[in-house]
Design a protein around this motif. Structure first.
Motif, PDB file in Angstrom:
ATOM      1  N   SER A   1      -7.342  -1.760  -2.750  1.00  0.00           N
ATOM      2  CA  SER A   1      -8.571  -2.546  -2.864  1.00  0.00           C
ATOM      3  C   SER A   1      -9.302  -2.306  -4.180  1.00  0.00           C
ATOM      4  O   SER A   1      -9.598  -1.162  -4.533  1.00  0.00           O
ATOM      5  N   LYS A   2      -9.600  -3.383  -4.869  1.00  0.00           N
ATOM      6  CA  LYS A   2     -10.391  -3.310  -6.107  1.00  0.00           C
ATOM      7  C   LYS A   2     -11.819  -2.871  -5.841  1.00  0.00           C
ATOM      8  O   LYS A   2     -12.533  -2.466  -6.762  1.00  0.00           O
ATOM      9  N   ASP A   3     -12.249  -2.949  -4.582  1.00  0.00           N
ATOM     10  CA  ASP A   3     -13.613  -2.525  -4.241  1.00  0.00           C
ATOM     11  C   ASP A   3     -13.762  -1.008  -4.274  1.00  0.00           C
ATOM     12  O   ASP A   3     -14.881  -0.505  -4.415  1.00  0.00           O
ATOM     13  N   ASN A   4     -12.654  -0.292  -4.146  1.00  0.00           N
ATOM     14  CA  ASN A   4     -12.730   1.149  -3.945  1.00  0.00           C
ATOM     15  C   ASN A   4     -12.434   1.984  -5.180  1.00  0.00           C
ATOM     16  O   ASN A   4     -12.812   3.152  -5.243  1.00  0.00           O
TER      17      ASN A   4
ATOM     18  N   ASP B   1      -1.379  -3.668  -3.395  1.00  0.00           N
ATOM     19  CA  ASP B   1      -2.093  -3.617  -2.115  1.00  0.00           C
ATOM     20  C   ASP B   1      -2.999  -2.388  -2.081  1.00  0.00           C
ATOM     21  O   ASP B   1      -2.800  -1.431  -1.352  1.00  0.00           O
TER      22      ASP B   1
ATOM     23  N   THR C   1     -11.158 -11.737  -9.182  1.00  0.00           N
ATOM     24  CA  THR C   1     -12.277 -11.544  -8.250  1.00  0.00           C
ATOM     25  C   THR C   1     -12.655 -12.846  -7.556  1.00  0.00           C
ATOM     26  O   THR C   1     -13.770 -13.005  -7.080  1.00  0.00           O
TER      27      THR C   1
ATOM     28  N   LEU D   1     -11.496 -13.048  -1.487  1.00  0.00           N
ATOM     29  CA  LEU D   1     -11.758 -11.894  -0.646  1.00  0.00           C
ATOM     30  C   LEU D   1     -10.424 -11.398  -0.104  1.00  0.00           C
ATOM     31  O   LEU D   1      -9.787 -12.047   0.726  1.00  0.00           O
ATOM     32  N   THR D   2      -9.988 -10.256  -0.599  1.00  0.00           N
ATOM     33  CA  THR D   2      -8.703  -9.700  -0.202  1.00  0.00           C
ATOM     34  C   THR D   2      -8.716  -8.204  -0.452  1.00  0.00           C
ATOM     35  O   THR D   2      -9.449  -7.718  -1.327  1.00  0.00           O
ATOM     36  N   ASN D   3      -7.918  -7.475   0.301  1.00  0.00           N
ATOM     37  CA  ASN D   3      -7.803  -6.034   0.096  1.00  0.00           C
ATOM     38  C   ASN D   3      -6.743  -5.678  -0.930  1.00  0.00           C
ATOM     39  O   ASN D   3      -6.538  -4.506  -1.229  1.00  0.00           O
ATOM     40  N   ALA D   4      -6.055  -6.689  -1.454  1.00  0.00           N
ATOM     41  CA  ALA D   4      -5.118  -6.468  -2.552  1.00  0.00           C
ATOM     42  C   ALA D   4      -5.832  -6.698  -3.879  1.00  0.00           C
ATOM     43  O   ALA D   4      -6.918  -7.270  -3.941  1.00  0.00           O
ATOM     44  N   THR D   5      -5.215  -6.233  -4.971  1.00  0.00           N
ATOM     45  CA  THR D   5      -5.791  -6.377  -6.310  1.00  0.00           C
ATOM     46  C   THR D   5      -4.769  -7.022  -7.230  1.00  0.00           C
ATOM     47  O   THR D   5      -3.635  -6.535  -7.335  1.00  0.00           O
TER      48      THR D   5
ATOM     49  N   ALA E   1       0.824  -1.205   0.000  1.00  0.00           N
ATOM     50  CA  ALA E   1       0.000   0.000   0.000  1.00  0.00           C
ATOM     51  C   ALA E   1       0.855   1.251   0.000  1.00  0.00           C
ATOM     52  O   ALA E   1       0.628   2.190  -0.743  1.00  0.00           O
TER      53      ALA E   1
END
Length: 468
Positions: free
Chosen positions: A441-444, A439, A390, A393-397, A30
């Motif tokens: 998030s792909k969610d954001n 590191d 996808t 479940l991880t905060n990395a991409t 990150a």
């Protein structure tokens, strides 16, 4: 416990060597991602492009527009065997001029007449021969990667079935044809890595028939058309309707969810928030990146629509076959002059006449097109097969893509932006790899990948699809 946490953090931020398409997959932590990410800088025109743009000649463009108007009418149903009037005479003149430009290309540019018989349709009452005039400048190192630019040389008056009245068609669309022909002239003597196709198409006013045939030929051949641009009504920044002229803006219409996607594919795109990241939208972003500069003197107003309401142009034929495509057009149309019969009312002459065109404006539009096409043809192709993992479940991409075939590839950049941002805000070089884990998030955020060559040319961005 503290030592263990530090070891885990250090490990997380290190480059991890994993097997992915026979390449190492770097893991960027990150802190490193935020430090390495920077605002994407616009791509400055190279020396050859600057020289080419200086050669684009408003006077020559004006001569082309006037010559096309002089054929009286270029209606698709007009005579094809009269040497001085009608669409056949226009066709032969365009072919002759493009062939003259090709003569200086050392065999790299070829010109052909692509004819077909259009069966009867609502705007074609009898079987009619339609002919596209196509000049192909073959690339040196990646000739199978193709970029297409068109203008339509047919014209019309108010009655779309009137094939005999004068239909000057100066703005719609001798202006677009002049752009295509001038680009063919200045590029014929230059070497490109990829192939550029310059096409004057017919049958547009009767139903996009010429471009439909051209696009289908590419599709039948399995051609890798990575971008197509239609120049349709690019004659002036002054609408001559009492509004203030805007001679430094050209609109570029680009669709969102691709026309050719199935309902299921479109739903997948929407589910991950990718409505604004189709290949055509990326062309819009790319065009502004490489063509909004002092050399063109233009602003590109990207419009996130396939085309104007109640209207359509030749890029749609390519969109229907899954090719990225967009349409250049002037900032404000004058519907009172467009398509009207030549006449005088209250001292005002109506009709799509040469007098309403601004040749300096058309030249600037040609420079915009030239900057985009040259930058595309000299850069690596748009990355293919880009996916975002996808499955976990991880905060990395993790992003993966197919390796480029460019001979001068330097590597790749990963780009991202907040989901509420229209344009890319961060770019980070990741090296000559085919997979990377960041590191972040792909969610954001939204992610994209583009390729770079050793001289600084960058490809359009490819947005990832979710992995299955």
């Amino acid at each position: 416990m503290t030592d263990q946490r530090e070891r885990l953090t250090s490990s997380r931020r290190a480059f991890l060597s994993v097997s992915a398409a026979a390449a190492a997959t770097p893991m960027l932590g990150a802190g490193r991602a935020q430090a390495a990410g920077r605002g994407p800088r616009r791509q400055a025109p190279d020396g050859e492009l600057r020289a080419m743009l200086r050669e684009i000649d408003p006077h020559r463009i004006g001569t082309t527009v006037a010559r096309l108007v002089a054929f009286g009418t270029r209606h698709t149903l007009s005579t094809q065997d009269d040497p001085v009037r009608g669409i056949g005479a226009a066709r032969d003149w365009i072919y002759e001029r493009l062939s003259a430009y090709a003569a200086g290309s050392d065999g790299r540019m070829t010109v052909e007449l692509q004819s077909f018989i259009q069966p009867p349709s609502p705007r074609v009452p009898v079987p009619t021969r339609i002919t596209n005039v196509v000049a192909t400048l073959r690339g040196d190192t990646e000739p199978d990667r193709i970029y297409v630019v068109t203008g339509h040389y047919d014209s019309r008056v108010t009655d779309v079935m009137d094939a005999t009245s004068d239909a000057p068609g100066a703005d719609d669309d001798a202006s677009g044809v002049a752009v295509v022909m001038e680009l063919a002239r200045v590029m014929a003597t230059r070497r490109t890595e990829a192939t550029i196709v310059f096409a004057a198409v017919a049958g547009e006013e009767q139903g996009l028939y010429g471009s439909d045939n051209l696009a289908q030929r590419f599709r039948d051949a399995g051609a890798d058309v990575q971008a197509m641009f239609s120049n349709d009504i690019v004659g002036t920044g002054d609408a001559h309707d009492g509004t203030a002229p805007d001679s430094r803006t050209v609109r570029l219409f680009v669709e969102g969810v691709p026309t050719a996607e199935t309902a299921a594919e479109a739903n997948v795109r929407r589910s991950v928030g990718g409505e604004n990241d189709g290949a055509s939208r990326q062309l819009g972003r790319f065009a502004r990146d490489v063509a909004e500069n002092p050399q063109t003197g233009m602003k590109i107003r990207v419009v996130w629509r396939r085309d104007r309401y109640l209207r359509g142009s030749d890029h749609i034929s390519f969109l229907l076959r899954g090719y990225p495509a967009a349409r250049f057009t002037e900032p404000r149309e004058n519907f009172a002059h467009e398509h009207q019969d030549v006449r005088v009312e209250n001292g005002i002459q109506y009709g799509d006449l040469v007098e309403f065109c601004d040749f300096a404006y058309i030249a600037r539009v040609a420079r915009v097109n030239g900057a985009v096409l040259w930058s595309l043809a000299q850069a690596p192709g748009t990355p293919k097969g880009v996916v975002i993992d996808t499955t976990q479940l991880t905060n990395a991409t993790t992003l993966r893509w197919q390796p480029s075939t460019a001979t001068d590839l330097a590597g790749y950049e990963v780009l991202w932006r907040e989901t509420t941002e229209p344009d890319w805000t961060n770019a980070m070089p990741v090296g000559n790899v085919t997979s990377v884990t960041i590191d972040l998030s792909k969610d954001n955020v939204f992610f994209g990948v583009r390729a770079l060559d050793r001289t600084g040319h960058r490809s359009p961005v490819a947005a990832p699809r979710p992995s299955s």
